[in-house]
Design an enzyme around this catalytic site. Structure first.
Site, PDB file in Angstrom:
ATOM      1  N   HIS A  92      58.116  12.552 -17.591  1.00 43.53           N
ATOM      2  CA  HIS A  92      57.449  12.336 -16.446  1.00 43.53           C
ATOM      3  C   HIS A  92      57.881  11.014 -15.854  1.00 43.53           C
ATOM      4  CE1 HIS A  92      54.237  12.603 -13.722  1.00 43.53           C
ATOM      5  NE2 HIS A  92      53.775  11.286 -13.962  1.00 43.53           N
ATOM      6  N   HIS A 125      51.866  11.191  -6.250  1.00 41.19           N
ATOM      7  CA  HIS A 125      50.302  10.931  -6.780  1.00 41.19           C
ATOM      8  C   HIS A 125      49.999   9.420  -7.112  1.00 41.19           C
ATOM      9  CE1 HIS A 125      52.409  12.241 -10.438  1.00 41.19           C
ATOM     10  NE2 HIS A 125      51.724  11.133 -11.108  1.00 41.19           N
ATOM     11  N   ASP A 178      49.831  15.017 -13.991  1.00 39.84           N
ATOM     12  CA  ASP A 178      49.203  13.446 -13.537  1.00 39.84           C
ATOM     13  C   ASP A 178      48.511  13.110 -12.547  1.00 39.84           C
ATOM     14  OD1 ASP A 178      48.720  10.851 -14.721  1.00 39.84           O
ATOM     15  OD2 ASP A 178      50.740  10.021 -14.048  1.00 39.84           O
TER      16      ASP A 178
END
Length: 1052
Positions: free
Chosen positions: A260, A577, A372
């Site tokens: 990630h 995000h 996430d």
């Protein structure tokens, strides 16, 4: 097996084994101390420092100066390039040889002008393999370059990870040498580690744990660290243990490598590009050695960056995508926030992402991948389905502060009834390490035992990149089918979801939004980013519509395909995000605001060109309406300037400074202005022809200093401090403000979360409510009525912060606007505005993407009170039967409605990770709208659109006739988007949605020359089996509640 009696002291046996592989204790005589053999210094080490991130070609041409290990370099965000000359001793023939490199900066090794290995101490990657088994014919003298970023895996926070970066931090290389790597020691260490962890995880109640304990103890007895010939016996014992198989009913963990990488967070966008390069080249090296290794990777934007910056690496990625090892997932441009982007923005995330993956790799993602993000809109299932996606993976709801989410594998049903198969990895992480603990958690935490016997194990360092390591792969390889542990298989998302689907008969269904009970502050933090997002979404909407109409009006007009894609991609990138939520460092905020300025200036030019093509240029003023209903509203015109200002944008210039340019602002600037009441048809234009209101606005200063404003629809009494003493809906004779309350009351709260400063506002902040009461400039009349009445006042929040507001009542307007300027210099404070209203209802309604949903106004259960701060888009409404009040806004997202009090969140002041977050001057507008009937029948939805989508001015000839391109037969259906089709010129895509929550038949009318109409999905793939029927009245369409419908219109 055990030749001597073994005492039953579990602790001593366990600690004995732990110390045998410790990297701290007894390394002079334990196994860990034998991991590396001989070492050899480098021939030479030299460095060059750069303030910018430069290419290898440029770096290699620089002058390098000698560098001594442990010398410092920096500061933060600079780059230090190293030239490494090394010579491997001939005596190391047959040995595995590594360059051991330890630095507190993230590093990339370059060899033969190509990136070959990422090295990050925090990511447990500190060596580059020069040779697996040194042969005479291999080069023994090698020159490498190492690019060291002056930041760590998680940036350079001062004192804590999420603190603002220490801009003057220095970095160093702590170790740089050649070593012999003893792979047999590494293998045995992995055996020991896994057995020790099995002992710990299974505990004292499991026989299998004791079998592991006695096995590992006997391995210590057999293994002499100074005698490699003893290793095989110990390894054989471990192999025997790991080879004892499970039964058929055991849970299966589907292991997938993952890395990630936040597209920006505690580091800027540009550093993310290098993080992708470092992480992904390391993945490629692992794939070369481990053909079974599968790696999942999301975010088309990051692939685009790597393609541009590291074309050789990108070619290797394409190769391994074809082999099925490197798997693009998610289907979106970035892993966007799940709450704040508009519905159309979410569609474009999938459109841009899926088209990129298809073009570059020939694949189409079947799963949405968003592990996430801080909550998930109830419209996402329908948007996924419309983008060819039927599966969803995340884990963020495991972070809930109050309630434990009840499922791990389930069907998620969206606002319209669309369902997607959803999986939350029970390990509650997207960066597991392949440890026994990760595997056991995947079984223990599974809330769907008996319903689902498969789960994902995503392994690899994440957030700041890094990704999987060989050690993680070795761990998982040991325990593929070991009694007492879940089965482990290297798998792809497709294989996982196929297994979950096959056994889905007993799965539960969760209906509605997936609300994260944490990070509620992200609806408000970094208000300038929120404002930029809303304004740019609005602008691109208008540019596309104006350009689409211009295509039909002017055959020479060129639809700006490339420029629009560029601007959309910038907007989508900022919806990542940790950017649109405001949970990023100041450098990222600066980048984001600069991107918004680029969108504004370029978008304004595009809109100017498109509107210019709509009609003949002349000296008169015309008005363009991008919304699918007729508008009859007051606009402001600068007298004599020839360039009207209609709110947000004069399309002949860039954005005006004040988002809502007010009469007072223009007068201060020495500009004379007048107002006009204009009528403009739906999705069309009209010359400005002043019309007369049914009732003019009256503004009366009363003896007690209050002001009475009336426009025939609304009547309000405003106190000297700017609060509303009364707000009456005249025709219904209904008062909206309760006797005991005041509307438009500004409030300050203490805002000190438990840890996540920019992210969280805690429930206890509500106990610190303080009204803003100090009046600096009492209420005064700015405009005395006619088409527009307005008053203004100024309040002091503190010795550092003030609020100046203009309250505006327009003729024919069903709402009152509050144009607000806040000078804000607070620390850990939260500014809100509240409206107590005379409405009693257990639920309030909030606009979300392509629809709305209800949330409770009470706090009966923990699920209710956990939503003390919620998100919404352009409006929220509190209604009882036949009466209600709506709160509209032009750039805010945080709301709270408790009992009969409606609250809009305005500004926060966190200090981490951006110490200057939200400091400065802010402009925003909100509005209050009492109404009879339902909010649907009262046109609350349309009014909120009107507030956000200003009428745009352009020059036309005096004889220009009003013209409408599209209209809809029912207010329940909104025509949201008109754009040129991606794959074919001479065709438009229009997107509509049902906004009321009703089943309805609508007719789409158009004056454009439409030859054919087809239903298509959100990726604009037309359905040959579903033509849209065109009649003389238009195109008839059937909608179910909150349904999104896209049409491909072929023009004549």
């Amino acid at each position: 097996m055990y030749h001597q009696p073994v005492l039953k002291n579990r602790r001593t046996l366990l600690e004995r084994a732990e110390k045998f592989i410790s990297d701290i204790y007894f390394t002079d005589c334990n196994l860990r101390g034998r991991l590396y053999g001989d070492s050899c210094p480098l021939e030479s080490l030299a460095s060059f420092l750069s303030s910018k991130r430069i290419t290898f070609t440029e770096a290699s041409k620089q002058t390098f100066a000698p560098y001594e290990v442990a010398d410092t370099f920096g500061p933060t965000w600079w780059t230090c390039w190293f030239k490494v000359n090394l010579k491997i001793p001939d005596s190391w023939r047959g040995k595995e040889v590594h360059l051991l490199w330890e630095s507190d900066g993230e590093s990339m090794v370059w060899r033969d002008e190509q990136p070959v290995q990422g090295l990050t101490k925090e990511g447990e990657k500190t060596s580059y393999i020069l040779s697996d088994c040194l042969k005479d014919e291999e080069p023994h003298s090698v020159t490498l370059y190492v690019e060291v970023a002056c930041n760590g895996l998680f940036g350079a926070g001062q004192g804590s990870m999420i603190a603002a970066p220490d801009s003057n931090r220095k970095f160093s290389v702590q170790k740089a040498e050649l070593v012999v790597f003893n792979s047999d020691v590494r293998e045995l260490l992995t055996d020991f580690e896994m057995l020790i962890d099995i002992v710990k995880e299974l505990g004292e109640g499991e026989q299998r744990g004791y079998q592991a304990l006695f096995t590992v103890n006997e391995m210590v007895n057999l293994c002499d660290p100074s005698d490699p010939s003893s290793f095989s016996k110990a390894h054989s014992l471990a192999h025997t243990f790991f080879s004892q198989r499970n039964g058929d009913s055991q849970h299966t963990a589907h292991a997938m490598g993952h890395c990630h990488i936040d597209s920006a967070w505690l580091w800027p966008y540009e550093e993310t590009i290098r993080k992708c390069g470092r992480s992904w080249v390391t993945v490629i090296r692992l794939m070369e050695k481990n053909p079974e290794f599968v790696f999942t990777c999301s975010q088309a934007q990051q692939f685009q960056w790597v393609k541009s910056w590291y074309p050789g690496l990108f070619s290797q990625i394409q190769h391994y995508v074809k082999k099925g090892q490197f798997i693009p997932v998610g289907g979106t441009w970035v892993e966007m926030d799940g709450n704040l982007p508009s519905g159309e923005s979410m569609v474009r995330q999938f459109l841009e992402g899926q088209r990129f993956f298809n073009r570059e790799f020939g694949i189409h993602c079947k799963e949405f991948w968003l592990p996430d993000t801080f909550g998930y809109s109830a419209q996402l299932p329908q948007i996924m389905q419309g983008s060819g996606i039927s599966n969803f993976l995340t884990q963020k709801l495991s972070w809930n502060l109050v309630n434990t989410f009840p499922h791990n594998t389930f069907f998620w049903e969206g606002l319209d009834g669309s369902k997607v198969l959803t999986h939350f990895p029970p390990g509650n992480s997207y960066e597991m390490k392949g440890k026994v603990e990760d595997l056991m958690n995947s079984v223990k935490n599974n809330k769907d035992k008996g319903r689902s016997n498969h789960s994902a194990v995503l392994f690899g360092f994440g957030d700041g990149g890094g990704g999987p390591t060989q050690l993680m792969l070795d761990r998982l390889n040991r325990v593929q089918d070991t009694d007492g542990l879940p089965k482990v298989q290297m798998s792809s998302p497709d294989e996982l979801f196929s297994q979950l689907q096959a056994g889905s008969d007993l799965l539960c269904t969760w209906t509605g939004e997936l609300f994260l009970e944490l990070h509620n502050g992200t609806y408000t933090t970094q208000a300038q980013i929120k404002r930029g997002n809303r304004q740019c979404e609005t602008l691109l909407h208008d540019v596309e519509i104006a350009s689409s109409l211009a295509l039909c009006q002017d055959r020479t007009f060129q639809y700006p395909v490339e420029k629009l894609q560029e601007l959309w991609r910038l907007l989508l990138l900022n919806q990542f995000h940790d950017v649109i939520p405001g949970s990023c460092i100041e450098m990222v905020v600066e980048d984001a605001l600069r991107y918004y300025e680029d969108i504004r200036s370029d978008g304004a030019a595009l809109l100017h060109g498109a509107c210019g093509a709509l009609g003949s240029k002349g000296s008169s003023t015309g008005v363009f309406n991008s919304l699918p209903w007729e508008r009859h509203e007051v606009v402001q015109i600068q007298d004599g300037a020839g360039k009207p200002d209609l709110g947000m944008l004069d399309i002949y210039n860039t954005y005006v400074v004040a988002f809502r340019t007010t009469t007072a602002h223009l007068m201060l600037c020495g500009i004379c202005c007048s107002a006009a009441l204009v009528r403009v048809p739906s999705i069309g234009f009209s010359p400005v022809r002043d019309t007369q209101p049914v009732a003019p606005v009256s503004v009366t200063l009363q003896a007690d200093g209050t002001v009475l404003m009336d426009n025939g629809m609304l009547q309000t009494v405003i106190n000297k401090d700017g609060t509303l003493a009364s707000l009456c809906l005249i025709n219904a004779n209904r008062e909206a403000i309760p006797d005991s309350g005041h509307g438009n009351q500004f409030l300050m709260f203490d805002d000190v979360p438990l840890y996540w400063d920019a992210w969280d506002v805690m429930d206890y902040h509500l106990q610190t409510r303080k009204p803003v009461l100090e009046v600096v400039q009492p209420l005064r009349v700015l405009s005395s009525g006619g088409l527009r009445g307005s008053v203004s006042f100024t309040l002091r929040i503190s010795d550092k912060s003030t609020i100046t507001q203009e309250i505006v009542m327009d003729a024919m307007s069903p709402y009152i606007k509050f144009n607000t300027e806040v000078k804000w210099a607070e620390s850990h404070k939260f500014l809100k505005v509240e409206f107590p209203v005379r409405v009693h209802s257990p639920n309030a309604t909030y606009e979300i993407q392509f629809g709305h949903l209800q949330r409770p106004t009470h706090r009966n259960t923990s699920w209710d009170w956990a939503r003390f701060e919620v998100w919404g888009h352009k409006w929220a409404d509190l209604s009882e039967h036949n009466f209600g009040v709506a709160l509209l806004n032009d750039c805010k997202y945080g709301y709270s409605v408790h009992k009969n009090t409606m609250t809009l969140s305005l500004l926060r002041a966190p200090k981490a990770p951006d110490v200057n977050a939200d400091m400065g001057t802010h402009h925003f507008t909100y509005a209050i709208m009492p109404h009879t009937g339902s909010f649907q029948d009262a046109s609350v939805i349309q009014c909120a659109y009107n507030l956000n989508f200003p009428l745009r001015s352009f020059q036309c000839t005096p004889d220009t006739e009003p013209w409408s391109a599209f209209s809809i037969s029912t207010a329940a259906v909104i025509l949201e988007t008109i754009k040129q089709a991606e794959e074919r010129k001479g065709a438009l895509v229009v997107r509509l949605y049902e906004a009321h929550g009703s089943s309805v038949t609508a007719t789409l009318c158009t004056t454009l020359p439409v030859r054919e109409a087809w239903h298509c999905d959100l990726l604009e793939r037309h359905d040959a089996a579903r033509p849209a029927h065109i009649t003389s009245e238009g195109i008839t369409l059937n909608f179910s509640p909150f349904q999104i419908t896209s049409l491909l219109l072929i023009l004549s």
